[in-house]
Design a protein around this motif. Structure first.
Motif, short mmCIF file in Angstrom:
data_model
loop_
_atom_site.label_atom_id
_atom_site.label_comp_id
_atom_site.label_asym_id
_atom_site.label_seq_id
_atom_site.Cartn_x
_atom_site.Cartn_y
_atom_site.Cartn_z
N TRP A 54 0.87 -1.18 0.00
CA TRP A 54 0.00 0.00 0.00
C TRP A 54 0.90 1.23 0.00
O TRP A 54 1.91 1.26 0.71
N ASP A 82 0.43 8.10 -3.30
CA ASP A 82 0.99 8.99 -4.31
C ASP A 82 0.61 10.40 -3.89
O ASP A 82 -0.48 10.90 -4.18
N LEU A 132 -2.79 3.80 -3.30
CA LEU A 132 -2.78 2.68 -4.24
C LEU A 132 -2.35 1.39 -3.56
O LEU A 132 -1.69 1.42 -2.52
N ARG A 169 -1.31 -2.41 -10.26
CA ARG A 169 -1.73 -1.41 -9.28
C ARG A 169 -3.23 -1.18 -9.34
O ARG A 169 -3.86 -1.28 -10.38
N THR A 170 -3.78 -0.84 -8.17
CA THR A 170 -5.19 -0.49 -8.04
C THR A 170 -5.29 0.78 -7.21
O THR A 170 -4.65 0.89 -6.16
N THR A 171 -6.08 1.75 -7.68
CA THR A 171 -6.32 2.96 -6.90
C THR A 171 -7.44 2.68 -5.91
O THR A 171 -8.54 2.26 -6.29
#
Length: 280
Positions: A27, A30, A37, A45-47
């Protein structure tokens, strides 16, 4: 001193902070991309949510609820169903934007801050370290720190170590069962290195992201450097140990100039290194 070589896992981020290994993934915030993310070991990657006031430190309550520092409005937020819910408002307790955070196994969080309005051109000032109980109650637990940044627990949680970025050292405190801090002392003088994010391994060593010298180093109490990861031309921002066996060091790097951080340029990356000693 053992030298290591990093490899790029994922890139195309703006500026990464607060990495934490949790539930099989990294985790990360940004900060100037305004997003939290989740990045898996294959780089996917996943937001998870957006944080308009800039995310930084991350952690988790005992039930798994994520916590994230919202820097500019000086708050800590819970992430609930991909939305932000207020956990603690620190604006009356801090002198500058909030930054990194450490959350222990009970859900007690420690949050640092700049100490003064850096972006507004205020005169430099020392900062307090804030503790937040799991119910959101906040208090000052120590003062007089020179930009308290990354933090780690060692000695089974009895010692808290905090990076004092502008003093170029790591400070240590004794920590009691109520989360109070005492016995402020120098854990390691970093010989001119400016520490940002840090993490601890199972032998009490600390990996330190050294922003000004483009390197990650492993430091023992007293300042002995045992390992080094040089990342020339890339700022060393933060790090976390994780992976299936706890022996992957995830390194957040930034290949841009400070003036690039608030723009659309994407100079941030996650690099990885295999190390000898697993996470604490």
């Amino acid at each position: 001193m053992k030298e290591h070589q990093s490899t790029v896992l994922a890139n195309g981020f703006v500026f990464l902070e607060g990495p934490r290994w949790r539930d099989g993934a990294l985790w990360v915030s940004d900060m100037w991309g305004h997003a939290v993310l989740r990045v898996t070991e294959d780089g996917a990657r996943t937001t998870l949510c957006t944080v308009p006031q800039r995310p930084s430190g991350l952690g988790f309550l005992p039930d798994g609820t994520p916590l994230v520092v919202s820097m500019a409005d000086r708050r800590v937020m819970r992430v609930v169903d991909d939305a932000l819910v207020l956990h603690a408002d620190l604006s009356a307790l801090v002198g500058g934007d909030c930054n990194d955070m450490l959350v222990d196994e009970t859900g007690r969080a420690y949050v640092g801050n700049f100490g003064f309005d850096v972006h507004g051109g205020a005169a430099p000032a020392d900062a307090d370290l804030i503790a937040i109980e799991p119910n959101g109650a906040a208090r000052i637990v120590t003062s007089g720190l020179s930009f308290p940044n990354g933090m780690a627990l060692i000695d089974g949680g009895r010692t808290l170590v905090v990076a004092e970025s502008w003093a170029r050292r790591l400070a240590a405190f004794d920590r009691d069962q109520d989360g109070n801090l005492s016995g402020h002392r120098i854990f390691a003088d970093l010989d001119g290195r400016s520490p940002d994010g840090i993490c601890a391994d199972a032998e009490g060593g600390l990996w330190v992201a050294c922003y000004d010298t483009d390197e990650f180093v492993r430091v023992r109490a007293g300042g002995v450097v045992t390992d080094r990861v040089a990342v020339p031309g890339r700022r060393a921002v933060a790090c976390a140990l994780g992976g299936a066996d706890g022996r992957t060091l995830f390194c957040c790097t930034f290949a841009g100039d400070y003036r690039d951080m608030g723009g659309d340029l994407r100079h941030g990356a996650i690099e990885t290194v295999r190390v000898d000693i697993a996470a604490a």
